[in-house]
Motif scaffolding. Structure first.
Motif, PDB file in Angstrom:
ATOM      1  N   ILE A  41       0.637  -1.287  -0.127  1.00  0.00           N
ATOM      2  CA  ILE A  41       0.112   0.047   0.058  1.00  0.00           C
ATOM      3  C   ILE A  41       0.913   1.261   0.111  1.00  0.00           C
ATOM      4  O   ILE A  41       0.590   2.162  -0.815  1.00  0.00           O
ATOM      5  N   ASP A  42       1.981   1.239   0.713  1.00  0.00           N
ATOM      6  CA  ASP A  42       2.778   2.378   1.023  1.00  0.00           C
ATOM      7  C   ASP A  42       3.364   2.770  -0.551  1.00  0.00           C
ATOM      8  O   ASP A  42       3.585   3.727  -0.906  1.00  0.00           O
ATOM      9  N   VAL A  43       4.037   1.720  -0.882  1.00  0.00           N
ATOM     10  CA  VAL A  43       4.648   1.986  -2.337  1.00  0.00           C
ATOM     11  C   VAL A  43       3.639   2.245  -3.461  1.00  0.00           C
ATOM     12  O   VAL A  43       3.852   3.275  -4.482  1.00  0.00           O
ATOM     13  N   TYR A  44       2.359   1.850  -3.427  1.00  0.00           N
ATOM     14  CA  TYR A  44       1.381   2.136  -4.421  1.00  0.00           C
ATOM     15  C   TYR A  44       0.907   3.525  -4.263  1.00  0.00           C
ATOM     16  O   TYR A  44       0.913   4.385  -5.051  1.00  0.00           O
ATOM     17  N   VAL A  45       0.762   3.918  -3.055  1.00  0.00           N
ATOM     18  CA  VAL A  45       0.505   5.349  -2.854  1.00  0.00           C
ATOM     19  C   VAL A  45       1.657   6.590  -3.072  1.00  0.00           C
ATOM     20  O   VAL A  45       1.244   7.405  -3.659  1.00  0.00           O
ATOM     21  N   ASP A  46       2.802   5.878  -2.957  1.00  0.00           N
ATOM     22  CA  ASP A  46       3.870   6.831  -3.273  1.00  0.00           C
ATOM     23  C   ASP A  46       3.906   6.889  -4.747  1.00  0.00           C
ATOM     24  O   ASP A  46       4.262   7.876  -5.428  1.00  0.00           O
ATOM     25  N   THR A  47       3.433   5.747  -5.557  1.00  0.00           N
ATOM     26  CA  THR A  47       3.672   5.705  -7.022  1.00  0.00           C
ATOM     27  C   THR A  47       2.643   6.669  -7.448  1.00  0.00           C
ATOM     28  O   THR A  47       2.831   7.713  -8.460  1.00  0.00           O
ATOM     29  N   ILE A  48       1.490   7.077  -6.816  1.00  0.00           N
ATOM     30  CA  ILE A  48       0.301   7.807  -7.389  1.00  0.00           C
ATOM     31  C   ILE A  48       0.780   9.173  -6.985  1.00  0.00           C
ATOM     32  O   ILE A  48       0.621  10.015  -7.870  1.00  0.00           O
ATOM     33  N   LYS A  49       1.221   9.359  -5.659  1.00  0.00           N
ATOM     34  CA  LYS A  49       1.434  10.926  -5.197  1.00  0.00           C
ATOM     35  C   LYS A  49       2.776  11.274  -5.827  1.00  0.00           C
ATOM     36  O   LYS A  49       2.812  12.783  -5.908  1.00  0.00           O
ATOM     37  N   ASN A  50       3.894  10.511  -6.026  1.00  0.00           N
ATOM     38  CA  ASN A  50       4.992  11.411  -6.546  1.00  0.00           C
ATOM     39  C   ASN A  50       5.181  11.368  -8.258  1.00  0.00           C
ATOM     40  O   ASN A  50       5.846  11.549  -9.126  1.00  0.00           O
ATOM     41  N   SER A  51       3.805  10.902  -8.913  1.00  0.00           N
ATOM     42  CA  SER A  51       3.651  10.781 -10.366  1.00  0.00           C
ATOM     43  C   SER A  51       3.668  12.456 -10.687  1.00  0.00           C
ATOM     44  O   SER A  51       3.354  13.174 -10.028  1.00  0.00           O
ATOM     45  N   LYS A  52       3.572  12.772 -11.856  1.00  0.00           N
ATOM     46  CA  LYS A  52       3.951  14.318 -12.338  1.00  0.00           C
ATOM     47  C   LYS A  52       2.409  14.794 -12.590  1.00  0.00           C
ATOM     48  O   LYS A  52       1.607  14.251 -13.136  1.00  0.00           O
ATOM     49  N   PRO A  53       2.177  15.795 -11.770  1.00  0.00           N
ATOM     50  CA  PRO A  53       0.996  16.522 -11.852  1.00  0.00           C
ATOM     51  C   PRO A  53       0.689  17.459 -13.224  1.00  0.00           C
ATOM     52  O   PRO A  53       1.819  17.720 -13.717  1.00  0.00           O
ATOM     53  N   VAL A  54      -0.369  17.797 -13.505  1.00  0.00           N
ATOM     54  CA  VAL A  54      -0.463  18.423 -14.604  1.00  0.00           C
ATOM     55  C   VAL A  54      -0.335  20.068 -14.132  1.00  0.00           C
ATOM     56  O   VAL A  54      -0.184  20.443 -13.065  1.00  0.00           O
ATOM     57  N   PRO A  55       0.170  20.975 -15.127  1.00  0.00           N
ATOM     58  CA  PRO A  55       0.512  22.075 -15.001  1.00  0.00           C
ATOM     59  C   PRO A  55      -0.513  22.969 -13.994  1.00  0.00           C
ATOM     60  O   PRO A  55      -1.839  22.989 -14.349  1.00  0.00           O
ATOM     61  N   GLY A  56      -0.071  23.764 -13.029  1.00  0.00           N
ATOM     62  CA  GLY A  56      -1.297  24.328 -12.229  1.00  0.00           C
ATOM     63  C   GLY A  56      -1.722  23.478 -11.139  1.00  0.00           C
ATOM     64  O   GLY A  56      -2.420  24.216 -10.083  1.00  0.00           O
TER      65      GLY A  56
END
Length: 360
Positions: free
Chosen positions: A290-305
């Protein structure tokens, strides 16, 4: 009148007192108040204490509720349980049923429960949160009155089928991953909020009595219907959720003769599924995943803004921390409703006001 910020403890005392004013004992009032106050704590204000007036109406609707209801177990075939809410108030009966489901899941690792002869049980996420706090994966859903049209339909034969799913968090990210949603684009509660605030709504929220999209929340609430989220996808999910909470529990459904509201009682059905993740393998391995999965999502690149990427349930977890520490802000309309209800139920005199309720 100024807007008010009060502690969650104060809000709980007010809610308990108001339910007791409706004729319930302290134990029953505590169950009902907890559903609404904890929903507010999660930041879901459309289903918190703002609904007290609605439940007061339910309690006073002649012959609709059994004030002396007792939860009955109709079938006990582990891991399956079938319960009857005895036409009691949903936010009193459903919490008791879910407590029993949690107890059984602790013993068995899984519990599948159906509940019938209930009514509106509040936010589904309240129950999923209770279950996930005990370490369980949870799926909770309920049927509801026919307030939503099927795709290409012009009659509200579908409930908006509220459901919530939650899974326990990890070690570094301990908050649960969860969602709580209806299968309509928005809940009726959000339309009611827009109406109170004099706001227009997006045209994909609902249709008027003629089946035409409208931006007027009054035309949705008075004779109109809600629309499924995501078009055909939300429609399909709504049918499946309603099947679990209606057909498996032998509850009423739809709208019209021999369906929902055809008798004196509502006969809403609920469905609860609990799973112990530790029964699938090592708990620490699960939490690491779960920790790795959440990190994968939250550390992915956000859209501008965008400042950050949010995982499901994160905003609610933040609201819980914030409101536990800092209390909750009540709008004038909610303060007025609570004050008026206290006067209706004899908890305040006509000369007393909200400030007097803070001393309860």
């Amino acid at each position: 009148m100024n807007d008010s910020t009060i502690s969650m403890e104060q809000l709980s005392k007010i809610a308990v007192r108001l339910f007791m004013g409706m004729g319930y004992g302290a134990k029953e009032a505590a169950y009902a108040a907890d559903v609404l106050v904890e929903t507010d704590r999660r930041g879901v204000d459309t289903h918190g204490v703002v609904r007290l007036d609605f439940y007061h109406m339910c309690v006073n609707r002649s012959g609709w509720l059994n004030r002396n209801a007792q939860l009955q177990i109709l079938r006990d075939d582990p891991p399956y349980l079938m319960a009857d809410a005895d036409h009691g108030l949903g936010i009193i009966m459903a919490p008791q049923a879910v407590e029993l489901a949690i107890q059984r899941a602790k013993e068995q690792g899984v519990c599948v429960m159906g509940i019938r002869n209930s009514n509106h049980f509040g936010a589904a996420g309240y129950y999923a949160q209770k279950c996930v706090d005990q370490g369980f994966i949870a799926l909770v859903c309920s049927n509801s009155p026919g307030t939503m049209v099927p795709i290409d339909g012009n009659q509200g034969v579908l409930g908006n089928s509220p459901w919530s799913m939650a899974i326990p968090g990890g070690n570094r990210h301990p908050d649960p991953i969860m969602f709580d949603m209806a299968c309509s684009e928005v809940s009726r509660g959000k339309c009611e909020t827009a109406l109170r605030n004099g706001e227009r709504v997006p045209p994909n929220w609902g249709v008027d009595r003629h089946g035409e999209p409208t931006t007027d929340p009054a035309r949705i609430l008075k004779g109109g219907f809600l629309l499924p989220f995501g078009g055909i996808k939300g429609y399909c999910v709504a049918v499946l959720v309603e099947a679990l909470s209606s057909m498996l529990t032998f509850a009423s459904y739809g709208k019209g003769k021999n369906m929902k509201f055809s008798g004196d009682h509502e006969n809403t059905g609920h469905f609860v599924l609990l799973l112990d993740p530790e029964r699938f393998g090592e708990l620490d391995a699960y939490k690491d995943s779960i920790d790795v999965y959440v990190d994968t999502i939250k550390n992915s690149k956000p859209v501008p803004g965008a400042d950050e990427i949010i995982v499901p349930g994160e905003l609610e977890a933040r609201a819980i921390k914030d409101r536990t520490a800092n209390g909750i802000h009540l709008e004038d309309a909610v303060v007025s409703m609570l004050t008026g209800l206290a006067q209706k139920t004899g908890q305040l005199t006509q000369k007393q006001g909200f400030k007097d309720m803070l001393n309860w």
